[in-house]
Design a protein around this motif. Structure first.
Motif, PDB file in Angstrom:
ATOM      1  N   GLU A  40      10.367  74.049 127.997  1.00 27.72           N
ATOM      2  CA  GLU A  40       8.651  74.737 128.065  1.00 27.72           C
ATOM      3  C   GLU A  40       8.374  74.946 129.518  1.00 27.72           C
ATOM      4  O   GLU A  40       7.978  76.106 129.796  1.00 27.72           O
ATOM      5  CB  GLU A  40       7.889  73.594 127.675  1.00 27.72           C
ATOM      6  CG  GLU A  40       7.825  73.549 126.013  1.00 27.72           C
ATOM      7  CD  GLU A  40       7.089  72.287 125.228  1.00 27.72           C
ATOM      8  OE1 GLU A  40       6.876  72.536 124.251  1.00 27.72           O
ATOM      9  OE2 GLU A  40       6.832  71.505 126.020  1.00 27.72           O
ATOM     10  N   CYS A  46       8.488  60.002 126.825  1.00 27.75           N
ATOM     11  CA  CYS A  46       9.095  61.098 126.382  1.00 27.75           C
ATOM     12  C   CYS A  46      10.406  60.572 125.735  1.00 27.75           C
ATOM     13  O   CYS A  46      11.223  60.249 126.262  1.00 27.75           O
ATOM     14  CB  CYS A  46       9.301  62.288 127.433  1.00 27.75           C
ATOM     15  SG  CYS A  46      10.337  63.547 126.753  1.00 27.75           S
ATOM     16  N   SER A  47      10.492  60.871 124.417  1.00 29.01           N
ATOM     17  CA  SER A  47      11.734  60.440 123.643  1.00 29.01           C
ATOM     18  C   SER A  47      12.937  61.178 123.992  1.00 29.01           C
ATOM     19  O   SER A  47      12.799  62.198 124.612  1.00 29.01           O
ATOM     20  CB  SER A  47      11.367  60.743 122.151  1.00 29.01           C
ATOM     21  OG  SER A  47      11.277  62.261 121.698  1.00 29.01           O
ATOM     22  N   LEU A  56      13.302  69.725 124.792  1.00 27.27           N
ATOM     23  CA  LEU A  56      11.942  70.724 124.409  1.00 27.27           C
ATOM     24  C   LEU A  56      11.305  70.968 125.734  1.00 27.27           C
ATOM     25  O   LEU A  56      10.783  72.122 126.109  1.00 27.27           O
ATOM     26  CB  LEU A  56      11.500  70.258 123.210  1.00 27.27           C
ATOM     27  CG  LEU A  56      10.468  70.923 122.902  1.00 27.27           C
ATOM     28  CD1 LEU A  56      10.540  72.581 122.627  1.00 27.27           C
ATOM     29  CD2 LEU A  56       9.347  70.428 121.749  1.00 27.27           C
ATOM     30  N   LYS A  57      11.071  69.598 126.088  1.00 26.28           N
ATOM     31  CA  LYS A  57       9.834  69.917 127.605  1.00 26.28           C
ATOM     32  C   LYS A  57      10.611  70.512 128.765  1.00 26.28           C
ATOM     33  O   LYS A  57       9.905  71.369 129.473  1.00 26.28           O
ATOM     34  CB  LYS A  57       9.535  68.590 127.876  1.00 26.28           C
ATOM     35  CG  LYS A  57       8.723  67.630 126.812  1.00 26.28           C
ATOM     36  CD  LYS A  57       8.213  66.505 127.554  1.00 26.28           C
ATOM     37  CE  LYS A  57       7.425  65.914 126.487  1.00 26.28           C
ATOM     38  NZ  LYS A  57       5.888  66.524 126.182  1.00 26.28           N
ATOM     39  N   GLU A  93      14.866  62.911 122.250  1.00 30.40           N
ATOM     40  CA  GLU A  93      14.986  64.260 121.436  1.00 30.40           C
ATOM     41  C   GLU A  93      13.886  65.130 122.251  1.00 30.40           C
ATOM     42  O   GLU A  93      14.070  66.372 121.906  1.00 30.40           O
ATOM     43  CB  GLU A  93      14.241  63.784 119.888  1.00 30.40           C
ATOM     44  CG  GLU A  93      15.503  62.798 119.050  1.00 30.40           C
ATOM     45  CD  GLU A  93      15.381  61.665 119.437  1.00 30.40           C
ATOM     46  OE1 GLU A  93      14.344  61.257 120.070  1.00 30.40           O
ATOM     47  OE2 GLU A  93      16.215  60.964 119.188  1.00 30.40           O
ATOM     48  N   ASP A  94      12.790  64.625 122.618  1.00 24.72           N
ATOM     49  CA  ASP A  94      11.767  65.566 123.022  1.00 24.72           C
ATOM     50  C   ASP A  94      11.995  66.248 124.773  1.00 24.72           C
ATOM     51  O   ASP A  94      11.765  67.255 124.808  1.00 24.72           O
ATOM     52  CB  ASP A  94      10.550  65.084 122.990  1.00 24.72           C
ATOM     53  CG  ASP A  94       9.990  64.857 121.721  1.00 24.72           C
ATOM     54  OD1 ASP A  94      10.567  65.748 120.768  1.00 24.72           O
ATOM     55  OD2 ASP A  94       8.939  63.940 121.697  1.00 24.72           O
ATOM     56  N   TYR A 147       3.502  62.604 130.843  1.00 27.57           N
ATOM     57  CA  TYR A 147       3.809  63.868 130.437  1.00 27.57           C
ATOM     58  C   TYR A 147       2.609  64.612 129.908  1.00 27.57           C
ATOM     59  O   TYR A 147       1.436  64.492 130.126  1.00 27.57           O
ATOM     60  CB  TYR A 147       4.812  63.681 129.363  1.00 27.57           C
ATOM     61  CG  TYR A 147       6.061  63.186 130.080  1.00 27.57           C
ATOM     62  CD1 TYR A 147       7.137  64.008 130.505  1.00 27.57           C
ATOM     63  CD2 TYR A 147       6.477  61.713 129.915  1.00 27.57           C
ATOM     64  CE1 TYR A 147       8.057  63.234 130.821  1.00 27.57           C
ATOM     65  CE2 TYR A 147       7.473  61.125 130.533  1.00 27.57           C
ATOM     66  CZ  TYR A 147       8.620  61.711 130.883  1.00 27.57           C
ATOM     67  OH  TYR A 147       9.558  61.189 131.122  1.00 27.57           O
TER      68      TYR A 147
END
Length: 430
Positions: free
Chosen positions: A149, A138-139, A145-146, A141-142, A131
């Motif tokens: 983005e 990539c968790s 968000l990604k 939780e993330d 990533y």
């Protein structure tokens, strides 16, 4: 081109519209950012046929040639040994395809004890997906968000207004995710009507252009009506499930239990608008369900703690529902049980309060469950007869609604009890 052999598909047990689906969406958006529109028009994503997802390109003969295959593992373990057999399986699938140009990616949700270089040295036929900022995982939780983005970057790439509006970006994200979840449900429905599941999965790819078209649409014109809020609730239903599974101990989610839980989730997501609202109301008989506007959505829709602490716990701990499709159980004494989101304690005050609320809701909303079930399963509350505990509601025995149907139902009210999960497990799992 090597002959494509339809592989096994895990779609009946795939929570693809949870983490795997979001990884797939992230990768799609990454492709939209990296490639020009002519290239995008030739690409499709195939869900859970060759792998968890795969990217294919239109071929001159009218079929597709494979570009990349992706396996996604959303587990908490950092141990290499946890993934070793999966790494080998992905390599075996890559070898079976017989196309050296295809890339085989493995997506990790947790940092592994071995580095990307170390894993790839042990498994040279695959790549650990990397990533932004050289991140090798990539968790859970993330990933959202990604995704946002990537959406911002695409809006900027095509000079589309709204990239700096977080609400706009979030709405686009939800709509794009629904494209994937709807496809999973569609494939599942084909299987229920007789199409072999691996054929249904193989034959129903999604053009990447569909995702770009949504992003180019004027999302700001979307009306925040009941359909909009229904989609938000469906998204929350899936998110709560994903979080619930993450919080479970590993020994709680063996393959049979996971299959059972995933099948439930596919069922809930397949409900049409009317059935979905009825489902929500039935699992929350103590609260009227409504979501015509933001206030109702906030006050009267799903509750995170209730779903995870009661409803999903009940489905997890009790055997598969009677019948192959649906929820609810019948015990050896021919008594009917139904799961709820009720998390009230077993104190007398709580018993009285929840009993009153169930009857009030049933009278105002005409909820079917209390009339059709002998037991409503709760997290810990036990009430032998909810009508008895709700004895201060004067209109239980005299309904002044002006509707004969309501009065008929109340006069035919059977003895309805609340039963805690542990007791229900004993009665239903024998």
């Amino acid at each position: 081109m090597a002959k494509q052999v339809l592989p096994h598909t895990a779609i009946p047990t795939w929570s693809g519209f949870i983490y795997q689906g979001r990884v797939a969406l992230y990768y799609i958006l990454n492709q939209l950012n990296e490639k020009n529109e002519n290239d995008i028009n030739e690409l499709v994503i195939q869900i859970d046929s060759i792998e968890d997802f795969a990217i294919l390109k239109s071929a001159a003969n009218g079929g597709y040639t494979q570009i990349s295959m992706h396996q996604v593992k959303a587990v908490k373990s950092t141990l290499y040994s946890t993934y070793k057999s999966d790494f080998k399986q992905l390599e075996q699938k890559w070898t079976a395809i017989g196309l050296p140009t295809v890339e085989a990616f493995f997506h990790l949700a947790t940092q592994n004890e071995k580095t990307k270089a170390q894993i790839e040295a042990l498994h040279p036929k695959l790549k650990i997906y990397e990533y932004e900022n050289n991140a090798e995982y990539c968790s859970l939780e993330d990933i959202e968000l990604k995704i946002r983005e990537q959406i911002v970057l695409i809006l900027q790439k095509y000079d589309i207004v709204g990239y700096n509006n977080s609400d706009n970006v979030q709405l686009i994200s939800e709509i794009l995710e629904n494209i994937i979840s709807d496809k999973v449900i569609y494939i599942h429905s084909l299987n229920h009507t007789g199409t072999p599941i691996k054929r249904a999965a193989y034959d129903n790819p999604i053009p990447l252009q569909n995702f770009l078209n949504i992003i180019k649409t004027d999302i700001a014109a979307q009306v925040q009506d009941e359909i909009y809020f229904e989609n938000l609730i469906r998204r929350n239903l899936n998110r709560y499930y994903r979080e619930f599974c993450i919080e479970c101990e590993e020994n709680q989610l063996n393959i049979d239990v996971k299959t059972k839980m995933d099948t439930y989730l596919l069922l809930f997501n397949s409900y049409n608008t009317n059935d979905f609202k009825k489902f929500l109301q039935n699992i929350r008989p103590h609260t009227g369900i409504s979501y015509e506007n933001i206030q109702q959505y906030t006050d009267l829709s799903l509750n995170n703690d209730e779903m995870k602490d009661s409803f999903y716990q009940i489905l997890l701990n009790i055997k598969e529902s009677n019948g192959s499709y649906g929820i609810g159980w019948v015990c050896s004494e021919n008594k009917q049980y139904f799961p709820t989101c009720i998390t009230y304690s077993n104190s007398d005050t709580s018993k009285k309060r929840v009993s009153e609320r169930i009857i009030n809701t049933a009278l105002s909303k005409m909820v079917d469950v209390p009339f059709n079930s002998d037991y409503l399963i709760t997290s810990e509350c036990n009430v032998d007869n909810i009508e008895t505990y709700a004895n201060n509601i004067s209109h239980v025995n005299h309904v002044d609604t002006g509707e004969a149907e309501n009065e008929t139902k109340i006069t035919q009210w059977k003895k309805v009890s609340l039963i805690d999960l542990e007791t229900a497990k004993t009665k239903l799992n024998d």
